[in-house]
Design a protein around this motif. Structure first.
Motif, PDB file in Angstrom:
ATOM      1  N   GLU A   1      -6.918   4.218 -12.756  1.00 21.58           N
ATOM      2  CA  GLU A   1      -7.230   3.036 -13.566  1.00 21.58           C
ATOM      3  C   GLU A   1      -6.522   3.157 -14.900  1.00 21.58           C
ATOM      4  OE1 GLU A   1     -11.505   3.051 -13.967  1.00 21.58           O
ATOM      5  OE2 GLU A   1     -11.530   5.179 -14.389  1.00 21.58           O
ATOM      6  N   GLY A   2      -6.723   2.170 -15.770  1.00 23.91           N
ATOM      7  CA  GLY A   2      -6.197   2.250 -17.122  1.00 23.91           C
ATOM      8  C   GLY A   2      -7.138   3.032 -18.012  1.00 23.91           C
ATOM      9  N   THR A   3      -6.801   3.155 -19.277  1.00 26.24           N
ATOM     10  CA  THR A   3      -7.642   3.922 -20.194  1.00 26.24           C
ATOM     11  C   THR A   3      -9.005   3.269 -20.391  1.00 26.24           C
ATOM     12  OG1 THR A   3      -6.730   2.777 -22.121  1.00 26.24           O
ATOM     13  CG2 THR A   3      -5.657   4.840 -21.448  1.00 26.24           C
ATOM     14  N   SER A   4      -9.058   1.945 -20.288  1.00 23.12           N
ATOM     15  CA  SER A   4     -10.334   1.233 -20.475  1.00 23.12           C
ATOM     16  C   SER A   4     -10.376  -0.020 -19.622  1.00 23.12           C
ATOM     17  CB  SER A   4     -10.524   0.871 -21.953  1.00 23.12           C
ATOM     18  OG  SER A   4      -9.454   0.065 -22.425  1.00 23.12           O
ATOM     19  N   ASN A   5      -9.759   0.057 -18.446  1.00 25.87           N
ATOM     20  CA  ASN A   5      -9.673  -1.121 -17.584  1.00 25.87           C
ATOM     21  C   ASN A   5      -9.350  -0.712 -16.160  1.00 25.87           C
ATOM     22  OD1 ASN A   5      -6.713  -0.698 -17.690  1.00 25.87           O
ATOM     23  ND2 ASN A   5      -6.892  -1.579 -19.746  1.00 25.87           N
ATOM     24  N   ASN A   6      -9.549  -1.623 -15.238  1.00 25.59           N
ATOM     25  CA  ASN A   6      -9.137  -1.418 -13.854  1.00 25.59           C
ATOM     26  C   ASN A   6      -7.720  -1.953 -13.680  1.00 25.59           C
ATOM     27  OD1 ASN A   6     -12.462  -2.096 -13.213  1.00 25.59           O
ATOM     28  ND2 ASN A   6     -11.539  -0.230 -12.425  1.00 25.59           N
ATOM     29  N   ALA A   7      -6.956  -1.319 -12.782  1.00 25.03           N
ATOM     30  CA  ALA A   7      -5.536  -1.627 -12.611  1.00 25.03           C
ATOM     31  C   ALA A   7      -5.278  -2.308 -11.270  1.00 25.03           C
ATOM     32  CB  ALA A   7      -4.710  -0.349 -12.715  1.00 25.03           C
ATOM     33  N   TYR A   8      -4.311  -3.235 -11.264  1.00 23.71           N
ATOM     34  CA  TYR A   8      -3.971  -4.020 -10.075  1.00 23.71           C
ATOM     35  C   TYR A   8      -2.468  -4.231 -10.004  1.00 23.71           C
ATOM     36  CZ  TYR A   8      -8.810  -5.598 -10.891  1.00 23.71           C
ATOM     37  OH  TYR A   8     -10.163  -5.649 -11.148  1.00 23.71           O
ATOM     38  N   ILE A   9      -1.987  -4.379  -8.760  1.00 26.55           N
ATOM     39  CA  ILE A   9      -0.640  -4.891  -8.548  1.00 26.55           C
ATOM     40  C   ILE A   9      -0.726  -6.072  -7.585  1.00 26.55           C
ATOM     41  CG2 ILE A   9       0.540  -2.705  -8.999  1.00 26.55           C
ATOM     42  CD1 ILE A   9       0.813  -2.362  -5.929  1.00 26.55           C
ATOM     43  N   VAL A  10       0.312  -6.889  -7.586  1.00 20.44           N
ATOM     44  CA  VAL A  10       0.444  -7.980  -6.627  1.00 20.44           C
ATOM     45  C   VAL A  10       1.727  -7.711  -5.860  1.00 20.44           C
ATOM     46  CG1 VAL A  10       0.636 -10.459  -6.272  1.00 20.44           C
ATOM     47  CG2 VAL A  10      -0.728  -9.571  -8.193  1.00 20.44           C
ATOM     48  N   THR A  11       1.604  -7.461  -4.551  1.00 16.01           N
ATOM     49  CA  THR A  11       2.766  -7.115  -3.739  1.00 16.01           C
ATOM     50  C   THR A  11       3.684  -8.325  -3.556  1.00 16.01           C
ATOM     51  OG1 THR A  11       1.666  -7.645  -1.648  1.00 16.01           O
ATOM     52  CG2 THR A  11       1.403  -5.400  -2.502  1.00 16.01           C
ATOM     53  N   GLN A  12       4.845  -8.083  -3.001  1.00 20.03           N
ATOM     54  CA  GLN A  12       5.816  -9.161  -2.820  1.00 20.03           C
ATOM     55  C   GLN A  12       5.299 -10.268  -1.900  1.00 20.03           C
ATOM     56  OE1 GLN A  12       8.624  -9.677  -4.453  1.00 20.03           O
ATOM     57  NE2 GLN A  12       8.351  -7.811  -5.666  1.00 20.03           N
ATOM     58  N   ASP A  13       4.346  -9.933  -1.011  1.00 23.53           N
ATOM     59  CA  ASP A  13       3.789 -10.981  -0.145  1.00 23.53           C
ATOM     60  C   ASP A  13       2.549 -11.643  -0.754  1.00 23.53           C
ATOM     61  OD1 ASP A  13       1.729  -9.160   0.180  1.00 23.53           O
ATOM     62  OD2 ASP A  13       1.936  -8.967   2.354  1.00 23.53           O
ATOM     63  N   GLY A  14       2.254 -11.314  -2.031  1.00 22.23           N
ATOM     64  CA  GLY A  14       1.162 -11.970  -2.737  1.00 22.23           C
ATOM     65  C   GLY A  14      -0.192 -11.296  -2.614  1.00 22.23           C
ATOM     66  N   THR A  15      -0.274 -10.128  -1.995  1.00 26.66           N
ATOM     67  CA  THR A  15      -1.536  -9.419  -1.842  1.00 26.66           C
ATOM     68  C   THR A  15      -1.914  -8.701  -3.135  1.00 26.66           C
ATOM     69  OG1 THR A  15      -1.126  -9.050   0.512  1.00 26.66           O
ATOM     70  CG2 THR A  15      -2.787  -7.659  -0.538  1.00 26.66           C
ATOM     71  N   ILE A  16      -3.160  -8.891  -3.573  1.00 29.14           N
ATOM     72  CA  ILE A  16      -3.682  -8.182  -4.740  1.00 29.14           C
ATOM     73  C   ILE A  16      -4.198  -6.829  -4.279  1.00 29.14           C
ATOM     74  CG2 ILE A  16      -5.446  -8.179  -6.540  1.00 29.14           C
ATOM     75  CD1 ILE A  16      -5.406 -11.289  -6.314  1.00 29.14           C
ATOM     76  N   VAL A  17      -3.717  -5.756  -4.904  1.00 27.00           N
ATOM     77  CA  VAL A  17      -4.117  -4.400  -4.532  1.00 27.00           C
ATOM     78  C   VAL A  17      -4.756  -3.722  -5.734  1.00 27.00           C
ATOM     79  CG1 VAL A  17      -3.355  -2.155  -3.671  1.00 27.00           C
ATOM     80  CG2 VAL A  17      -2.221  -4.250  -2.875  1.00 27.00           C
ATOM     81  N   THR A  18      -5.932  -3.153  -5.515  1.00 23.35           N
ATOM     82  CA  THR A  18      -6.595  -2.382  -6.564  1.00 23.35           C
ATOM     83  C   THR A  18      -7.348  -1.241  -5.912  1.00 23.35           C
ATOM     84  OG1 THR A  18      -7.997  -2.505  -8.546  1.00 23.35           O
ATOM     85  CG2 THR A  18      -8.775  -3.698  -6.594  1.00 23.35           C
ATOM     86  N   ARG A  19      -7.507  -0.149  -6.615  1.00 29.65           N
ATOM     87  CA  ARG A  19      -8.121   1.043  -6.029  1.00 29.65           C
ATOM     88  C   ARG A  19      -9.554   0.773  -5.578  1.00 29.65           C
ATOM     89  NH1 ARG A  19      -6.280   6.744  -6.849  1.00 29.65           N
ATOM     90  NH2 ARG A  19      -7.885   8.072  -5.922  1.00 29.65           N
ATOM     91  N   ASP A  20      -9.924   1.319  -4.442  1.00 31.59           N
ATOM     92  CA  ASP A  20     -11.280   1.164  -3.926  1.00 31.59           C
ATOM     93  C   ASP A  20     -12.263   1.977  -4.766  1.00 31.59           C
ATOM     94  OD1 ASP A  20      -9.643   3.235  -2.795  1.00 31.59           O
ATOM     95  OD2 ASP A  20     -11.308   3.778  -1.489  1.00 31.59           O
ATOM     96  N   LEU A  21     -13.535   1.558  -4.726  1.00 31.85           N
ATOM     97  CA  LEU A  21     -14.560   2.195  -5.541  1.00 31.85           C
ATOM     98  C   LEU A  21     -14.913   3.586  -5.023  1.00 31.85           C
ATOM     99  CD1 LEU A  21     -17.010  -0.778  -6.226  1.00 31.85           C
ATOM    100  CD2 LEU A  21     -15.181   0.100  -7.704  1.00 31.85           C
ATOM    101  N   SER A  22     -15.060   4.508  -5.948  1.00 32.72           N
ATOM    102  CA  SER A  22     -15.476   5.878  -5.655  1.00 32.72           C
ATOM    103  C   SER A  22     -15.799   6.520  -6.998  1.00 32.72           C
ATOM    104  CB  SER A  22     -14.354   6.658  -4.953  1.00 32.72           C
ATOM    105  OG  SER A  22     -13.290   6.903  -5.857  1.00 32.72           O
TER     106      SER A  22
END
Length: 284
Positions: free
Chosen positions: A179-200
């Protein structure tokens, strides 16, 4: 005019606010916190923050210091007394004051502190231009799912980012972004899928994260909750972060490589607008 803050049952001017030098929050970072955003004088996602507060306290063998209704009343009173239209309310609970000992003390009154900060969060210059981030090794303790006040390493990572001319850092463990220093991190793949780390236990379950993912699914956007690497992020169409006061913040550069031609991506912009609209509808 001084802010009015809340300390252990009393509303006092900030210059008169005092806690013991033996408070375990001060000596051991033995405490948890929550930050609730304020828009148009109302609280955003308050119930979610309260649920996470309870969970953090349980994980540290602490109890909630007062009933939910009283915590809501304190938040509202501070917003009113400080005339906060837009900003945040910070809440911190520690195990209380006791002689210094690593073992948890018994039958010690907890410390409860709340204060407000007025700041512009909807009309954010950073969200308009997009954030630049750098990758930094994640050297935090292993229970990042508990929202504790031990924030020294995230602060160090933030300073590393600033020294490199960036706005923030994304933390990396075993080659994968947590994650970021004080936030959750995301990317958007070339096909438009939002990806973010699963909870743990590797990341904090962001309250804004949950709300934004709900917005994404309602907008028929595809979401995958899984880890991703910096290498994958560098090939993404766009990226963004979420947090209580950052809402949805586009990321336009990672380790010096521009994303979205260096401009905020369309998915992040749309999600930010949707989140603000839905949050205002449900604000209390």
């Amino acid at each position: 005019m001084e802010r009015i803050v809340y300390v252990n049952g009393e509303y006092v001017q900030e210059s008169d606010a005092k806690i013991s030098v033996f408070d375990r929050g001060f000596l051991f970072a033995d405490g948890v916190y929550e930050v609730t955003s304020v828009l148009e004088g109302k609280l955003i996602d308050f119930d979610g923050h309260l649920r996470r507060l309870r969970r953090s306290l349980v994980e540290l063998a602490m109890t909630i210091p007062c009933p939910d209704e009283e915590l809501l009343s304190i938040h509202r009173e501070l917003v009113a007394r400080n005339a906060v239209v837009e900003g945040l309310v910070y809440l911190q609970v520690t195990r209380g004051a006791a002689d210094r000992d690593f073992a948890f003390p018994k039958n010690v009154p907890q410390t409860l502190v709340l204060f407000t900060q007025a700041k512009s969060i909807v009309d954010s210059p950073l969200a308009k231009r997009g954030a630049r981030v750098v990758s930094v090794d994640d050297l935090r303790w292993g229970r990042r799912d508990i929202k504790t006040v031990q924030l020294l390493y995230p602060s160090m990572a933030k300073m590393i980012a600033q020294e490199k001319g960036a706005d923030d850092a994304w933390l990396v463990q075993d080659g994968l972004v947590t994650e970021g220093t004080s936030n959750n991190a995301y990317i958007v793949t070339q096909d438009g899928t939002i990806v973010t780390r699963d909870l743990s236990s590797d990341i904090l379950a962001g309250i804004t994260r949950a709300a934004v993912l709900k917005c994404a699914r309602e907008l028929q956007m595809k979401v995958e909750e899984r880890p991703f690497s910096i290498a994958e992020a560098l090939t993404a169409r766009e990226a963004f972060t979420t947090s209580a006061t950052g809402f949805v913040c586009p990321v336009v550069e990672i380790d010096g490589t521009a994303l979205s031609d260096g401009n905020p991506g369309a998915v992040a912009v749309r999600l930010r607008q949707a989140y603000i609209e839905e949050s205002l509808k449900a604000a209390i």
